[in-house]
Design a protein around this motif. Structure first.
Motif, PDB file in Angstrom:
ATOM      1  N   ALA A  40       0.832  -1.203   0.000  1.00 60.08           N
ATOM      2  CA  ALA A  40       0.000   0.000   0.000  1.00 60.08           C
ATOM      3  C   ALA A  40       0.867   1.254   0.000  1.00 60.08           C
ATOM      4  O   ALA A  40       0.589   2.215  -0.728  1.00 60.08           O
ATOM      5  CB  ALA A  40      -0.932   0.003   1.212  1.00 60.08           C
ATOM      6  N   PHE A  41       1.963   1.252   0.781  1.00 59.39           N
ATOM      7  CA  PHE A  41       2.851   2.408   0.842  1.00 59.39           C
ATOM      8  C   PHE A  41       3.632   2.556  -0.459  1.00 59.39           C
ATOM      9  O   PHE A  41       3.789   3.670  -0.984  1.00 59.39           O
ATOM     10  CB  PHE A  41       3.800   2.272   2.029  1.00 59.39           C
ATOM     11  N   LEU A  42       4.121   1.448  -1.004  1.00 61.44           N
ATOM     12  CA  LEU A  42       4.866   1.516  -2.268  1.00 61.44           C
ATOM     13  C   LEU A  42       3.960   1.991  -3.407  1.00 61.44           C
ATOM     14  O   LEU A  42       4.387   2.781  -4.259  1.00 61.44           O
ATOM     15  CB  LEU A  42       5.462   0.144  -2.589  1.00 61.44           C
ATOM     16  N   GLY A  43       2.713   1.519  -3.434  1.00 64.63           N
ATOM     17  CA  GLY A  43       1.778   1.978  -4.442  1.00 64.63           C
ATOM     18  C   GLY A  43       1.467   3.452  -4.302  1.00 64.63           C
ATOM     19  O   GLY A  43       1.287   4.165  -5.301  1.00 64.63           O
ATOM     20  N   TYR A  44       1.409   3.926  -3.069  1.00 64.84           N
ATOM     21  CA  TYR A  44       1.175   5.346  -2.787  1.00 64.84           C
ATOM     22  C   TYR A  44       2.299   6.203  -3.366  1.00 64.84           C
ATOM     23  O   TYR A  44       2.057   7.238  -3.994  1.00 64.84           O
ATOM     24  CB  TYR A  44       1.059   5.521  -1.282  1.00 64.84           C
ATOM     25  N   THR A  92      -2.298  13.929  -2.107  1.00 66.16           N
ATOM     26  CA  THR A  92      -3.352  14.761  -1.529  1.00 66.16           C
ATOM     27  C   THR A  92      -4.006  14.091  -0.325  1.00 66.16           C
ATOM     28  O   THR A  92      -4.521  14.771   0.555  1.00 66.16           O
ATOM     29  CB  THR A  92      -4.424  15.089  -2.578  1.00 66.16           C
ATOM     30  N   GLU A  93      -3.989  12.773  -0.279  1.00 65.94           N
ATOM     31  CA  GLU A  93      -4.587  12.038   0.828  1.00 65.94           C
ATOM     32  C   GLU A  93      -3.543  11.100   1.435  1.00 65.94           C
ATOM     33  O   GLU A  93      -2.641  10.640   0.741  1.00 65.94           O
ATOM     34  CB  GLU A  93      -5.796  11.223   0.358  1.00 65.94           C
ATOM     35  N   PRO A  94      -3.630  10.823   2.740  1.00 65.27           N
ATOM     36  CA  PRO A  94      -2.689   9.882   3.361  1.00 65.27           C
ATOM     37  C   PRO A  94      -3.012   8.448   2.977  1.00 65.27           C
ATOM     38  O   PRO A  94      -4.063   8.154   2.408  1.00 65.27           O
ATOM     39  CB  PRO A  94      -2.896  10.121   4.860  1.00 65.27           C
ATOM     40  N   VAL A  95      -2.092   7.552   3.290  1.00 59.30           N
ATOM     41  CA  VAL A  95      -2.290   6.122   3.039  1.00 59.30           C
ATOM     42  C   VAL A  95      -2.127   5.378   4.359  1.00 59.30           C
ATOM     43  O   VAL A  95      -1.277   5.727   5.183  1.00 59.30           O
ATOM     44  CB  VAL A  95      -1.274   5.608   1.987  1.00 59.30           C
ATOM     45  N   GLU A  96      -2.952   4.377   4.582  1.00 67.20           N
ATOM     46  CA  GLU A  96      -2.887   3.577   5.794  1.00 67.20           C
ATOM     47  C   GLU A  96      -2.383   2.174   5.478  1.00 67.20           C
ATOM     48  O   GLU A  96      -2.739   1.609   4.438  1.00 67.20           O
ATOM     49  CB  GLU A  96      -4.253   3.503   6.482  1.00 67.20           C
ATOM     50  N   LEU A 123       8.833  15.595   2.843  1.00 66.65           N
ATOM     51  CA  LEU A 123       8.653  15.421   4.275  1.00 66.65           C
ATOM     52  C   LEU A 123       7.638  14.305   4.475  1.00 66.65           C
ATOM     53  O   LEU A 123       6.488  14.410   4.056  1.00 66.65           O
ATOM     54  CB  LEU A 123       8.152  16.710   4.917  1.00 66.65           C
ATOM     55  N   LEU A 124       8.079  13.213   5.086  1.00 66.04           N
ATOM     56  CA  LEU A 124       7.216  12.067   5.352  1.00 66.04           C
ATOM     57  C   LEU A 124       6.757  12.133   6.802  1.00 66.04           C
ATOM     58  O   LEU A 124       7.578  12.129   7.720  1.00 66.04           O
ATOM     59  CB  LEU A 124       7.961  10.757   5.093  1.00 66.04           C
ATOM     60  N   SER A 125       5.435  12.206   6.983  1.00 67.53           N
ATOM     61  CA  SER A 125       4.852  12.238   8.324  1.00 67.53           C
ATOM     62  C   SER A 125       4.043  10.961   8.530  1.00 67.53           C
ATOM     63  O   SER A 125       3.179  10.628   7.716  1.00 67.53           O
ATOM     64  CB  SER A 125       3.960  13.473   8.480  1.00 67.53           C
ATOM     65  N   VAL A 126       4.337  10.254   9.604  1.00 69.45           N
ATOM     66  CA  VAL A 126       3.673   8.977   9.894  1.00 69.45           C
ATOM     67  C   VAL A 126       3.138   9.022  11.318  1.00 69.45           C
ATOM     68  O   VAL A 126       3.865   9.404  12.243  1.00 69.45           O
ATOM     69  CB  VAL A 126       4.648   7.788   9.739  1.00 69.45           C
ATOM     70  N   ARG A 127       1.869   8.646  11.481  1.00 67.26           N
ATOM     71  CA  ARG A 127       1.279   8.615  12.806  1.00 67.26           C
ATOM     72  C   ARG A 127       0.615   7.268  13.075  1.00 67.26           C
ATOM     73  O   ARG A 127       0.203   6.571  12.156  1.00 67.26           O
ATOM     74  CB  ARG A 127       0.262   9.735  12.997  1.00 67.26           C
ATOM     75  N   ASP A 128       0.518   6.948  14.338  1.00 70.76           N
ATOM     76  CA  ASP A 128      -0.112   5.701  14.767  1.00 70.76           C
ATOM     77  C   ASP A 128      -1.622   5.924  14.865  1.00 70.76           C
ATOM     78  O   ASP A 128      -2.089   6.718  15.686  1.00 70.76           O
ATOM     79  CB  ASP A 128       0.464   5.283  16.119  1.00 70.76           C
ATOM     80  N   VAL A 129      -2.385   5.232  14.017  1.00 70.64           N
ATOM     81  CA  VAL A 129      -3.845   5.378  14.006  1.00 70.64           C
ATOM     82  C   VAL A 129      -4.516   4.087  14.474  1.00 70.64           C
ATOM     83  O   VAL A 129      -5.661   3.826  14.120  1.00 70.64           O
ATOM     84  CB  VAL A 129      -4.351   5.778  12.600  1.00 70.64           C
TER      85      VAL A 129
END
Length: 446
Positions: free
Chosen positions: A149-153, A160-164, A188-194
């Motif tokens: 999912a991240f590589l496809g992103y 424009t939208e985040p990826v989970e 700038l890569l921002s990653v949060r725990d959801v």
């Protein structure tokens, strides 16, 4: 002429006069003048050497004393040096402040270069992404985060939208990542725990699905009893009207429950049906429009269908039928008597499009961004009077997301609405006889 240059000219003139005086006193013409000029040039070289030495060793000492042009040059260079030094200190303070702020953030922050190589990351990235400092600095982020999912992103390039995606195969932690391009091809890569949000959403979906499922059986029993009571009350018009009204409300509740269950199934689907089956959209639309004409017979609505009979889709037939049926039934529900509805299924260079246009009541512009929210109603009283559940467009949105499609809405209050479902070209399947055959269904419901 400026003062430093005046000093330099008078200095040169003094050296020349001194040389001429030596020649006159000792009869050395022109050797005396040449000797004095050589001394002047040597003095100039000495000033140049002192200036270069001062620059070469980082200007740690005070600038060398000089007069004339050299004094002006040293003074100007030292002034520029001090200004640049103050600017560097200011930038260093800003960088330190940025590093401190980023390090204190609970979200992982990673600065990436043009080739997506890691240039810097904060402490949260060590915890969430398991990055190691300084070993991972310089490595590409795609070598460390390898979830499809991240590589496809990243490959898609639409940020424009985040990826989970899950943090790893052996954990139920969910991460949400977003890329922000900036500067000269940097990111700038921002990653949060959801994980908590993901669990709450799962609990909500499970709750809605379980409650809806549990309510379906008692409602069916109630509806059955009401139907039997209505049959027995044929001789009492007042009581019959009461039972029929109760039957209608029970039917409406059952429809809401069915829509909730449909939404739960759509939300529970973790993967998109990219490996769906060929769906005959033209045949599906012909059946839907025929049903719509029967429902709209009393309202005398003019319902037309234009369909490319060779245009099929790769997808899930049940989901597509649910989405298209909701859009057509909404048009019938909100179009006044004597109005018209146009249903189109066609292809252009951007993909395939399903379009429903009506001459109904229309939607105010401020409502359009929210009409796909569950239970959102533009006009609550009218929606309830016409039997709407407030879930139809939410179902449409989820079905389109499962088919890599999107919904566009064009509407003006009092002038009607136009709903367009845009499907990508990758979903299109062409059947035999690809020539567009317009199934003209311009029949007025009698």
């Amino acid at each position: 002429m400026s003062t430093p240059w005046s000093v330099e000219v008078w200095r040169l003139a003094g050296f020349v006069l001194a040389g001429l005086l030596v020649d006159w006193l000792f009869g050395l013409w022109p050797w005396g003048t040449l000797l004095v000029l050589a001394a002047y040039i040597g003095w100039q070289f000495r000033q140049l050497y002192r200036f270069i030495t001062w620059i070469r060793y980082g200007k740690r000492d005070e600038p060398p004393e000089a007069s004339g042009v050299w004094g002006d040059l040293v003074s100007e260079h030292y002034r520029l040096y001090q200004r640049n030094r103050r600017r560097k200190k200011k930038i260093a303070k800003l960088l330190n402040r940025f590093n401190e702020t980023s390090a204190a953030m609970p979200d992982a922050t990673v600065i990436l270069g043009p080739r997506l190589e890691i240039e810097w990351f904060n402490d949260a990235a060590v915890r969430l992404l398991e990055l190691k400092s300084p070993d991972d600095v310089g490595r590409r982020i795609t070598n460390l985060l390898r979830h499809p999912a991240f590589l496809g992103y990243l490959e898609k390039g639409d940020f424009t939208e985040p990826v989970e995606f899950p943090a790893g195969p052996d954990t139920d932690r969910q991460l949400s990542a977003r890329m922000v391009p900036y500067g000269n091809r940097q990111f700038l890569l921002s990653v949060r725990d959801v994980t908590r949000i993901h669990r709450l959403e799962q609990m909500r979906r499970d709750f809605v699905a379980n409650v809806s499922h549990e309510l379906r059986t008692p409602l069916t029993v109630i509806a059955g009893y009401l139907e039997a009571l209505a049959e027995d009350a044929q001789d009492d018009p007042a009581l019959l009207r009461t039972y029929r009204s109760m039957e209608g409300q029970a039917t409406r509740m059952r429809q809401i429950i069915e829509d909730l269950l449909t939404l739960s199934r759509l939300e529970a689907a973790e993967t998109r049906p990219g490996d769906g089956e060929p769906v005959s959209v033209p045949a599906m639309l012909a059946s839907l429009v025929e049903d719509a004409r029967i429902l709209a017979s009393e309202a005398r609505l003019d319902i037309n269908l234009e369909s490319d009979t060779g245009l099929w889709l790769n997808g899930v037939e049940q989901e597509l039928q649910s989405a298209f049926s909701n859009l057509v039934s909404n048009a019938v529900r909100y179009t006044p008597a004597g109005g018209s509805i146009s249903v189109r299924w066609y292809e252009d260079r951007n993909g395939a499009h399903f379009e429903v246009q009506d001459t109904g009541i229309g939607i105010a512009a401020h409502h359009i961004p929210r009409i796909t929210e569950r239970f959102y109603r533009v006009e609550s009283d009218r929606s309830r009077a016409t039997g709407g559940t407030g879930l139809g467009l939410a179902i449409v949105k989820h079905v389109l997301q499962h088919h890599d499609a999107r919904l566009r809405v064009e509407s003006r209050l009092g002038e009607g609405s136009r709903f367009i479902c845009d499907f990508p070209a990758e979903r299109i399947i062409r059947r035999a006889n690809p020539a567009t055959a317009l199934a003209a269904g311009a029949e007025t419901a009698s």
